[in-house]
Design an enzyme around this catalytic site. Structure first.
Site, mmCIF file in Angstrom:
data_model
loop_
_atom_site.group_PDB
_atom_site.id
_atom_site.type_symbol
_atom_site.label_atom_id
_atom_site.label_comp_id
_atom_site.label_asym_id
_atom_site.label_seq_id
_atom_site.Cartn_x
_atom_site.Cartn_y
_atom_site.Cartn_z
ATOM 1 C CG ASP A 158 50.095 41.517 38.923
ATOM 2 O OD1 ASP A 158 49.122 40.755 38.869
ATOM 3 O OD2 ASP A 158 50.285 42.419 38.090
ATOM 4 C CG ASP A 159 49.282 37.390 37.603
ATOM 5 O OD1 ASP A 159 48.236 37.865 38.078
ATOM 6 O OD2 ASP A 159 49.560 37.437 36.395
ATOM 7 C CB CYS A 171 44.658 42.673 37.389
ATOM 8 S SG CYS A 171 45.464 41.502 36.321
ATOM 9 C CG HIS A 188 45.240 47.050 36.427
ATOM 10 N ND1 HIS A 188 45.586 45.750 36.162
ATOM 11 C CD2 HIS A 188 44.690 47.520 35.272
ATOM 12 C CE1 HIS A 188 45.262 45.422 34.931
ATOM 13 N NE2 HIS A 188 44.711 46.490 34.365
ATOM 14 C CG ASP A 248 46.708 40.329 41.430
ATOM 15 O OD1 ASP A 248 47.387 39.284 41.538
ATOM 16 O OD2 ASP A 248 46.668 40.997 40.373
ATOM 17 C CG ASN A 249 45.131 37.193 40.019
ATOM 18 O OD1 ASN A 249 44.834 38.326 39.647
ATOM 19 N ND2 ASN A 249 46.184 36.551 39.542
#
Length: 474
Positions: free
Chosen positions: A46-47, A86, A142, A288-289
């Site tokens: 995540d991130d 997300c 999410h 995810d990014n």
């Protein structure tokens, strides 16, 4: 390990020798060939920025296990998330479809958002179950949660969407409340889920997830399995266990977090090896990014040399690490420049487990299976002539079109613009369908030189592809 019957011993002298050798060495005898319904593990951070790892240039960190995955597997050099945020990116991963088709109307679902992933969507987990797999999920879902706005609908959670089991925070770790849920189970707050802890203590959360991942592998090692591990970190707020806090060479908590994830990956790989199923198991590792740069340099990762970060469709927001690790099947030390994204993961796995890719409505990804092993040469079109269209800007609207070395922006957005207290490499620019920005990424990876006027034929081609895509949404 199951000991073969006496009758089996007399069926093949060669088999007897091989089996006895394996028993003496304490090894499991593989029940199926590596390409026969391989186990699949997706690890989705995540991130995490492209440059967060030792093998991508981070000198303040040690990531030996991920280095090993890169050295012994395949690194996709031009790999993209499904969105710079997300929920949208996770939708793209699970379905193989653009977030513009999700019906969410937003790129992030909040704990009180009524919408959730539609029950008729075909997710990877459901495809794998059709192929006879045991399916499990750990971490950040999410894609919806029961709440008052949707009348506590349990169809919003993972076990209504193809997963046999789930443990995790159902959304980002900065959202409130922050429960650790377990499915199957039941509670008044979250129908069909048990609340293990609320709020969850996050310092040991990464270790907890990898502990459960290793347990899952050990429990299901004799049966084809699919495990989706979506870590809560390194999303802000950052948490590392006492064993890893303060240990990164850089002195940053962020790098402690990444080193703990790397250690978890090492434990997971070691568990697979000890179970004797390494050659039967594909691991895909990504994020995810890009990094959440507005949290400041101490609390976020890096996407350098790319421009910008999370929330932006410049390269730093959407280009992420894409590692494929499958000992004995993927040729070691490969780097591949094929344009690819998480949209391609679902159709790729369909080919690996011999299931049709049948998304609800139109799919947007295509199979990369032929890059993993020549046997999976199932993609008729030229992989290098693919156009990737990515959405963003909060409402999942079209932002960019990628083709070969070209990237066309028809809109721009950045969380950094107006943040004068944060040093960054993304000056404010505007783009539209009639006045787009075109970058040649082969010579301008930082997206600084607009060459739209020099290449009008490329601009027209990508504009036409965007128009086709928009028509397909109706």
């Amino acid at each position: 390990m199951k000991i073969p019957s006496i009758a089996t011993f007399f069926q093949s002298g060669t088999w007897i020798i091989a089996s006895c050798a394996a028993i003496l060495l304490g090894m499991s005898v593989e029940a199926r060939s590596p390409l026969d319904r391989p186990n699949v593990i997706i690890v989705y951070l995540d991130d995490s920025g492209y440059a967060d790892y030792e093998f991508t240039g981070n000198k303040g960190i040690k990531t030996p296990n991920l280095n090993k995955m890169k050295e012994e597997g395949m690194m996709m050099n031009r790999f993209y998330s499904g969105s710079p945020a997300c929920s949208a990116s996770r939708y793209a991963l699970m379905t193989g479809k653009s977030p513009a088709r999700s019906g969410f109307g937003t790129w992030v679902l909040n704990p009180d958002t009524a919408k959730f992933i539609k029950p008729n969507e075909q997710l990877i987990s459901e495809t794998m179950k059709k192929a006879g797999y045991v399916t499990g999920m750990l971490g950040k879902w999410h894609l919806g949660v029961p709440n008052k706005a949707n009348r506590m609908d349990p169809q919003s959670l993972p076990c209504a969407n193809g997963f046999d089991s789930y443990i995790g925070i159902p959304y980002s770790n900065d959202m409130r409340p922050t429960p650790l849920l377990k499915q199957p189970g039941d509670s008044q707050q979250y129908p069909s889920a048990e609340v293990l802890e609320n709020p969850v203590q996050q310092d040991n959360l990464t270790q907890f997830y990898f502990d459960r991942a290793c347990d899952f592998v050990n429990k299901h090692q004799d049966h084809p399995f699919f495990l989706y591990l979506a870590t809560s970190m390194p999303h802000y707020p950052l948490h590392a266990s006492p064993t890893f806090r303060g240990k990164a060479p850089s002195g940053r908590l962020y790098d402690d977090v990444i080193q703990e994830i790397d250690h978890g990956m090492g434990r997971l790989i070691q568990t697979i090896q000890k179970a004797g199923i390494a050659r039967n198991t594909l691991i895909f590792f990504s994020s995810d990014n890009g990094p959440w740069l507005i949290k400041g340099p101490q609390n976020s990762g890096s996407a350098l040399p790319f421009r910008d970060g999370k929330g932006s469709n410049f390269e730093g927001g959407v280009r992420v690490v894409g590692l494929f690790y499958w000992p004995g099947t993927i040729k070691p030390g490969q780097t591949n420049d094929t344009l690819a994204s998480v949209l391609d993961i679902h159709p790729t796995l369909c080919d690996l487990v011999h299931q049709p890719f049948t998304p609800t409505g139109q799919g947007d990804g295509r199979s990369l299976a032929s890059l993993i092993h020549p046997q999976f040469n199932t993609t008729p079109q030229d992989l290098n002539d693919y156009v990737l269209i990515l959405t963003g800007k909060g409402n999942n609207s079209v932002m960019t079109a990628h083709w070969k070395q070209w990237k066309l922006h028809i809109d721009t957005h950045s969380q950094l613009w107006g943040k004068n207290n944060i040093k960054h490499n993304s000056p404010k620019v505007k783009a539209s369908m009639t006045s787009p920005l075109l970058y040649d990424l082969s010579s301008d990876i930082a997206e600084t030189r607009n060459v739209a006027q020099q290449h009008p034929e490329v601009v027209r081609f990508l504009q036409e592809k965007i128009i086709e895509f928009r028509k397909s949404l109706h």
